[in-house]
Write an enzyme that holds these catalytic residues in place. Sequence first.
Site, PDB file in Angstrom:
ATOM      1  N   GLU A 118     -54.158   9.744 -10.345  1.00  0.00           N
ATOM      2  CA  GLU A 118     -54.036   9.359 -11.751  1.00  0.00           C
ATOM      3  C   GLU A 118     -52.580   9.420 -12.225  1.00  0.00           C
ATOM      4  OE1 GLU A 118     -55.888  10.918 -16.019  1.00  0.00           O
ATOM      5  OE2 GLU A 118     -55.858  12.244 -14.271  1.00  0.00           O
ATOM      6  N   HIS A 119     -51.966  10.585 -12.124  1.00  0.00           N
ATOM      7  CA  HIS A 119     -50.578  10.783 -12.542  1.00  0.00           C
ATOM      8  C   HIS A 119     -49.708  11.034 -11.322  1.00  0.00           C
ATOM      9  CE1 HIS A 119     -53.002  12.624 -15.946  1.00  0.00           C
ATOM     10  NE2 HIS A 119     -52.340  11.664 -16.572  1.00  0.00           N
ATOM     11  N   GLN A 126     -51.106  20.241 -15.622  1.00  0.00           N
ATOM     12  CA  GLN A 126     -52.345  19.472 -15.490  1.00  0.00           C
ATOM     13  C   GLN A 126     -53.496  20.315 -14.958  1.00  0.00           C
ATOM     14  OE1 GLN A 126     -52.501  16.058 -16.603  1.00  0.00           O
ATOM     15  NE2 GLN A 126     -50.648  16.971 -17.483  1.00  0.00           N
ATOM     16  N   HIS A 142     -78.229 -29.910 -10.743  1.00  0.00           N
ATOM     17  CA  HIS A 142     -76.811 -29.992 -11.080  1.00  0.00           C
ATOM     18  C   HIS A 142     -76.295 -31.417 -10.862  1.00  0.00           C
ATOM     19  CE1 HIS A 142     -77.096 -25.644 -10.843  1.00  0.00           C
ATOM     20  NE2 HIS A 142     -75.823 -25.499 -11.202  1.00  0.00           N
ATOM     21  N   HIS A 188     -56.167  21.618 -17.383  1.00  0.00           N
ATOM     22  CA  HIS A 188     -57.219  20.773 -17.947  1.00  0.00           C
ATOM     23  C   HIS A 188     -58.602  21.295 -17.601  1.00  0.00           C
ATOM     24  CE1 HIS A 188     -55.641  17.225 -20.023  1.00  0.00           C
ATOM     25  NE2 HIS A 188     -54.580  17.318 -19.241  1.00  0.00           N
ATOM     26  N   ASP A 229     -49.393  12.188 -21.613  1.00  0.00           N
ATOM     27  CA  ASP A 229     -50.620  12.724 -22.192  1.00  0.00           C
ATOM     28  C   ASP A 229     -50.568  12.771 -23.706  1.00  0.00           C
ATOM     29  OD1 ASP A 229     -51.897  13.141 -19.799  1.00  0.00           O
ATOM     30  OD2 ASP A 229     -51.500  15.288 -19.701  1.00  0.00           O
TER      31      ASP A 229
END
Length: 433
Positions: free
Chosen positions: A318-319, A250, A412, A253, A352
């Site tokens: 995230e992961h 990762q 109302h 990335h 992924d």
Amino acid sequence: MATILKHAVPKSEVTASLAQVRETVTGVIADIRARGDEAVRAYSEKFDKWSPDSFRLTDEEVEKIIASVPQQVIDDIRFVQGQVRTFARHQLDSLREFEVETLPGVRLGQKHIPVQAAGAYIPGGRYPLTASAHMTIVTAKVAGVPRVVACTPPIHGEIPAATVAAMHLAGADEIWLLGGVQAVAAMSVGTDTMRPVNLIAGPGNAYVAEAKRQLFGEIGIDLFAGPTEILVLADGEADPFVCAVDLLSQAEHGPDSPAVLITTSREVAEKTIAEVERLLPGMPTRDFAEPAWRDHGQVHLVDTLDELYALADDFAFEHVEVLTAEPRLALERMTQYGALFLGEGTCVSFGDKVIGTNHVLPTRGAARYTGGLWVGKYLKTVTYQEVTDTDSQTLLGRLCGRAARVELFEGHARSGDVRAAKAAGDELPWNTA
């Protein structure tokens, strides 16, 4: 108490960088609002060195591009999209429309209506991220979105053929070779050549993420996303080599992608650090992975699994990859994550690229309040009401009058009074006509 064996750079440095990104994105969006296609073309030329006669590909161009893609790649794309489609259909099946009678003649219902136009951003630039086409377009089409606009940038002035193939096979209605803030802004505000969409989904760099953040409200977005994150949870039985490989998977990335290890074993911690340093020099993506690990990598040593899970929830990453003797315990113990990857037989890269769950996931702590992209994100859950029984109309009309006047909402209250008057002949003292 956790012992930190490897620190990341101070958060203040990250904040300063984001401020510059925010300023740049604000200017680009304002320019595209004012100049439309002219500005889009200027930014595409500036950032991507790309200025074709039309950014949108014709059907003939798409067919020609797909014909250049090896058959094995096409077959693999079809297989993975099948996995994504199957999982998305199961998600859709879990959603239920209903109508219930709560009082005699009072029917309340719930419907799921797809957004009518969605934008799918598929990152490119350095890497042709074909998998993002599966995640954004296939899921939208399973939800029933009638118009999906898909944008991806050229790579060094070249058309990313495999990505175009993935976009087409996923079901995109429009394919545009356009990237960055200019793509997100064009899809959001519209130009002379591109009709705007209602919602934009898909990952991207810091500029793409900031563009989505600034445009949120004017259009819907899947979620706020930043650099990819991985958190590896390991006990003393974990393989440091596997830990290191997966952390670096990762980190590649981008140079700002956090890769974090939390472990109950000092030996695993130290050996993982050593394995990362051994593997890094030989990585083809070292120019991204090395600064990511150097500046954003962390290693935390804790005493117990209780501490491990508690600290993991604090990260809300995230992961989260669970390399422990009983990985499914994480399902019971953790509440804040984008996606869990349980056991050594599973890895974040499966999510992924190939396994079928969606890889568009929350980052920067957003897992505290949201999950990732799913079929429901493309649906609007709406309600409807119907009253056909006069006794119920009377009951609700009188109740509405009383409840509204407690809040000093006379208008109302009068709407309720009229229903009671129509159904039961109640007087309307405020109606002097």
